[in-house]
Design a protein around this motif. Structure first.
Motif, mmCIF file in Angstrom:
data_model
loop_
_atom_site.group_PDB
_atom_site.id
_atom_site.type_symbol
_atom_site.label_atom_id
_atom_site.label_comp_id
_atom_site.label_asym_id
_atom_site.label_seq_id
_atom_site.Cartn_x
_atom_site.Cartn_y
_atom_site.Cartn_z
ATOM 1 N N PRO A 40 0.814 -1.234 0.000
ATOM 2 C CA PRO A 40 0.000 0.000 0.000
ATOM 3 C C PRO A 40 0.840 1.272 0.000
ATOM 4 O O PRO A 40 0.430 2.285 -0.571
ATOM 5 N N LEU A 41 2.019 1.233 0.647
ATOM 6 C CA LEU A 41 2.878 2.423 0.611
ATOM 7 C C LEU A 41 3.350 2.708 -0.804
ATOM 8 O O LEU A 41 3.379 3.880 -1.248
ATOM 9 N N ALA A 42 3.749 1.665 -1.527
ATOM 10 C CA ALA A 42 4.170 1.866 -2.912
ATOM 11 C C ALA A 42 3.014 2.367 -3.767
ATOM 12 O O ALA A 42 3.191 3.237 -4.643
ATOM 13 N N ARG A 43 1.797 1.852 -3.533
ATOM 14 C CA ARG A 43 0.639 2.303 -4.289
ATOM 15 C C ARG A 43 0.359 3.779 -4.010
ATOM 16 O O ARG A 43 0.051 4.560 -4.923
ATOM 17 N N GLN A 44 0.459 4.177 -2.756
ATOM 18 C CA GLN A 44 0.260 5.583 -2.421
ATOM 19 C C GLN A 44 1.277 6.472 -3.121
ATOM 20 O O GLN A 44 0.932 7.540 -3.663
ATOM 21 N N ARG A 45 2.539 6.065 -3.108
ATOM 22 C CA ARG A 45 3.571 6.882 -3.735
ATOM 23 C C ARG A 45 3.357 6.991 -5.239
ATOM 24 O O ARG A 45 3.483 8.081 -5.826
ATOM 25 N N VAL A 46 3.018 5.878 -5.885
ATOM 26 C CA VAL A 46 2.812 5.897 -7.331
ATOM 27 C C VAL A 46 1.617 6.780 -7.692
ATOM 28 O O VAL A 46 1.669 7.587 -8.652
ATOM 29 N N LEU A 47 0.533 6.648 -6.948
ATOM 30 C CA LEU A 47 -0.651 7.468 -7.237
ATOM 31 C C LEU A 47 -0.340 8.950 -7.076
ATOM 32 O O LEU A 47 -0.761 9.790 -7.891
ATOM 33 N N SER A 48 0.390 9.276 -6.011
ATOM 34 C CA SER A 48 0.734 10.682 -5.793
ATOM 35 C C SER A 48 1.662 11.204 -6.889
ATOM 36 O O SER A 48 1.490 12.322 -7.394
ATOM 37 N N GLN A 49 2.663 10.386 -7.282
ATOM 38 C CA GLN A 49 3.599 10.825 -8.318
ATOM 39 C C GLN A 49 2.899 10.997 -9.667
ATOM 40 O O GLN A 49 3.172 11.959 -10.403
ATOM 41 N N VAL A 50 1.997 10.073 -10.009
ATOM 42 C CA VAL A 50 1.283 10.176 -11.278
ATOM 43 C C VAL A 50 0.403 11.413 -11.298
ATOM 44 O O VAL A 50 0.339 12.156 -12.295
ATOM 45 N N ALA A 51 -0.291 11.660 -10.173
ATOM 46 C CA ALA A 51 -1.162 12.840 -10.125
ATOM 47 C C ALA A 51 -0.366 14.132 -10.221
ATOM 48 O O ALA A 51 -0.781 15.094 -10.889
ATOM 49 N N LEU A 52 0.781 14.197 -9.583
ATOM 50 C CA LEU A 52 1.597 15.407 -9.626
ATOM 51 C C LEU A 52 2.287 15.595 -10.973
ATOM 52 O O LEU A 52 2.545 16.731 -11.416
ATOM 53 N N ALA A 53 2.618 14.499 -11.651
ATOM 54 C CA ALA A 53 3.322 14.593 -12.930
ATOM 55 C C ALA A 53 2.393 14.864 -14.105
ATOM 56 O O ALA A 53 2.865 15.137 -15.217
ATOM 57 N N ASP A 54 1.095 14.767 -13.884
ATOM 58 C CA ASP A 54 0.130 14.989 -14.970
ATOM 59 C C ASP A 54 -0.025 16.495 -15.213
ATOM 60 O O ASP A 54 -0.539 17.218 -14.346
ATOM 61 N N PRO A 55 0.418 16.988 -16.376
ATOM 62 C CA PRO A 55 0.290 18.434 -16.615
ATOM 63 C C PRO A 55 -1.155 18.876 -16.855
ATOM 64 O O PRO A 55 -1.500 20.041 -16.660
ATOM 65 N N ARG A 108 -8.980 14.559 -7.356
ATOM 66 C CA ARG A 108 -9.869 13.978 -6.353
ATOM 67 C C ARG A 108 -9.856 12.453 -6.431
ATOM 68 O O ARG A 108 -9.812 11.766 -5.412
ATOM 69 N N ALA A 109 -9.894 11.918 -7.654
ATOM 70 C CA ALA A 109 -9.865 10.459 -7.819
ATOM 71 C C ALA A 109 -8.553 9.880 -7.304
ATOM 72 O O ALA A 109 -8.532 8.832 -6.633
ATOM 73 N N ALA A 110 -7.432 10.537 -7.607
ATOM 74 C CA ALA A 110 -6.146 10.051 -7.107
ATOM 75 C C ALA A 110 -6.092 10.117 -5.584
ATOM 76 O O ALA A 110 -5.561 9.208 -4.923
ATOM 77 N N HIS A 111 -6.655 11.183 -5.031
ATOM 78 C CA HIS A 111 -6.663 11.319 -3.579
ATOM 79 C C HIS A 111 -7.510 10.224 -2.933
ATOM 80 O O HIS A 111 -7.150 9.677 -1.881
ATOM 81 N N GLU A 112 -8.624 9.891 -3.574
ATOM 82 C CA GLU A 112 -9.472 8.826 -3.031
ATOM 83 C C GLU A 112 -8.741 7.479 -3.074
ATOM 84 O O GLU A 112 -8.873 6.652 -2.160
ATOM 85 N N ARG A 113 -7.965 7.240 -4.125
ATOM 86 C CA ARG A 113 -7.196 6.000 -4.194
ATOM 87 C C ARG A 113 -6.105 5.967 -3.122
ATOM 88 O O ARG A 113 -5.817 4.917 -2.537
ATOM 89 N N VAL A 114 -5.491 7.123 -2.872
ATOM 90 C CA VAL A 114 -4.488 7.192 -1.804
ATOM 91 C C VAL A 114 -5.128 6.904 -0.455
ATOM 92 O O VAL A 114 -4.561 6.178 0.386
ATOM 93 N N LEU A 115 -6.326 7.446 -0.229
ATOM 94 C CA LEU A 115 -7.026 7.176 1.031
ATOM 95 C C LEU A 115 -7.395 5.698 1.146
ATOM 96 O O LEU A 115 -7.334 5.122 2.239
ATOM 97 N N ALA A 116 -7.779 5.093 0.022
ATOM 98 C CA ALA A 116 -8.103 3.663 0.057
ATOM 99 C C ALA A 116 -6.870 2.837 0.396
ATOM 100 O O ALA A 116 -6.945 1.864 1.178
ATOM 101 N N ALA A 117 -5.721 3.195 -0.181
ATOM 102 C CA ALA A 117 -4.487 2.488 0.164
ATOM 103 C C ALA A 117 -4.135 2.699 1.627
ATOM 104 O O ALA A 117 -3.662 1.773 2.310
#
Length: 444
Positions: A213-228, A236-245
């Protein structure tokens, strides 16, 4: 006062260390000295009694036999005069001269008898002292040979560490107490090896499960931040996935804490009704059972037990969750509590995929699951049944899990009911079968 306190440790350092071998040697020597002293005393008394009658030859060639006491008592004294017999060289003596001669010979016999006894006592004492020294030496050798297995055990135990628990003492020799001690130490090493191995495996599995789950949280956060072209909806969707992890991670940590608490044992025990606890668990799982389309039947009778009610609730919840999660469409779950032979019994039976009998013991270990091909899905943390087993062991209960021929499991936990526990019926619920979900609700 201060000098005396300093002198005491110095004196103790000069003394030899009181090892078991030294104590056994001193014990052997003391026992030999005591038995030798008793034997010498008995021999001395027997010699005195055997030499009570003696024969002497006077200077004039006469032979005198004296029988009886050698205390030199006079005829007019309190004792009886000795019996005296003379032969040769006594002719021509008057009776008074014969009596005087007898008294002189009697005194001479008593002195010679006492001197011989004294000489016997000295020689026996010297022999006893020599044999006592020899017995101490022999006792030192015998004690060393007897304690040799203990030295082997001590040396091996000193060398064995956490990285060499596979080594064993493997003592030979007769099947005596020392070999039994060696076998006990070997058994202890085997249990420690298994425990250390399970601990290492548990740490590795826990690290892997927590890292996911830690790796999933990091990947979701990095993908959301890297999306221009990120928008509020995608963030919001990425944040919800981070909360689920994060929720998955919290669930795993809670399960690990529960497992550790169950393995630590119980500090105090309090009575509780197993039927009431199971009823609460079933009411909380009713929406999930309806969502899965499972038919749940509960037959709850009063079952008094003692222990930690919160851990007992977690045990029942894990068994019910396992029955709900690893089931088939339109399957069933049967839950029952009863008192059998004065013991509280919880039984959970569920349908589901076929479980090989050889896999049951593996499922009781942490982070162990059936293959996804058998269950059709991969859910849970693999800690449910291991937590159940830990809580059962902490309560002194018996856990028995058997695979059902048609699929699914039958789990039974037997608690020890406290004295005076209620055994009357609470309720027996019914089951209604239909294609949809049907849940037989336990009473309030």
């Amino acid at each position: 006062m201060y000098l005396s306190r300093l002198a005491a440790p110095a004196a103790s350092r000069r003394l030899p260390r009181r090892t078991v071998r030294l104590r056994l040697t001193l014990l052997y020597g003391a026992l030999f000295l005591l038995s030798g002293t008793v034997l010498l005393a008995v021999t001395y008394v027997l010699v005195v009694g055997a030499t009570d009658g003696v024969i002497f030859r006077g200077q004039n060639g006469s032979q005198l036999s004296v029988h009886g006491s050698h205390n030199g008592a006079a005829p007019n004294g309190g004792g009886q005069p000795p019996a005296v017999q003379t032969s040769g060289g006594s002719s021509g003596l008057s009776p008074s001269q014969l009596l005087a001669q007898a008294r002189r010979l009697e005194a001479q016999a008593a002195d010679q008898h006492a001197a011989e006894l004294h000489q016997l006592l000295i020689q026996s004492g010297l022999a006893l002292a020599g044999m006592a020294v020899l017995s101490v030496g022999l006792g030192w050798l015998v004690a060393g040979r007897v304690l040799r297995p203990l030295r082997t055990i001590t040396a091996a135990a000193r060398e064995i560490s956490a990285t060499s628990l596979h080594e064993r003492l493997a003592l030979g020799g007769p099947d005596d107490e020392l070999k039994e001690l060696g076998d006990t130490v070997d058994g202890l090493l085997a249990r420690l090896e298994a425990s250390f191995g399970a601990q290492r495996q548990f740490v590795a599995n826990a690290s892997h499960e927590l890292r996911t789950p830690l790796a999933r949280q990091r990947v979701l956060s990095q993908v959301a931040l890297a999306d221009p072209d990120a928008t509020a909806e995608t963030l919001r969707a990425a944040h919800e996935r981070v909360l689920a992890a994060g929720a998955e991670q919290e669930q795993l940590i809670e399960a690990l804490l529960t497992l550790a608490r169950g393995q630590a044992g119980l500090g105090t025990r309090e009575p509780f009704d197993l039927a009431g606890i199971v009823g609460q668990v079933l009411r909380a799982r009713r929406p999930e059972a309806e969502l899965r389309g499972l038919d749940v039947h509960a037959a709850l009778s009063a079952a008094a037990a003692a222990g930690d009610p919160r851990l007992a609730e977690r045990l029942a919840a894990n068994l019910v969750d396992n029955a709900l999660n690893h089931n088939v469409s339109h399957g069933h779950v049967d839950v029952a509590t009863q008192t059998r032979d004065g013991k509280a019994v919880l039984t959970v039976v569920n349908s589901g995929p076929v479980v090989p009998p050889a896999e049951v013991d593996r499922l009781l270990r942490p982070f162990q699951r059936l293959a996804a091909g058998r269950t059709g899905h991969r859910t849970g943390l693999g800690l449910g049944l291991s937590i159940v087993q830990a809580i059962a062991v902490a309560h002194g209960a018996t856990l028995a899990i058997h695979p059902r021929p048609g699929g699914g499991l039958r789990a039974e936990v037997i608690f020890t009911a406290p004295l005076g526990g209620s055994q009357g019926p609470i309720q027996h619920t019914h089951t209604r079968r239909r294609p949809g979900a049907t849940v037989s609700q336990p009473g309030p």
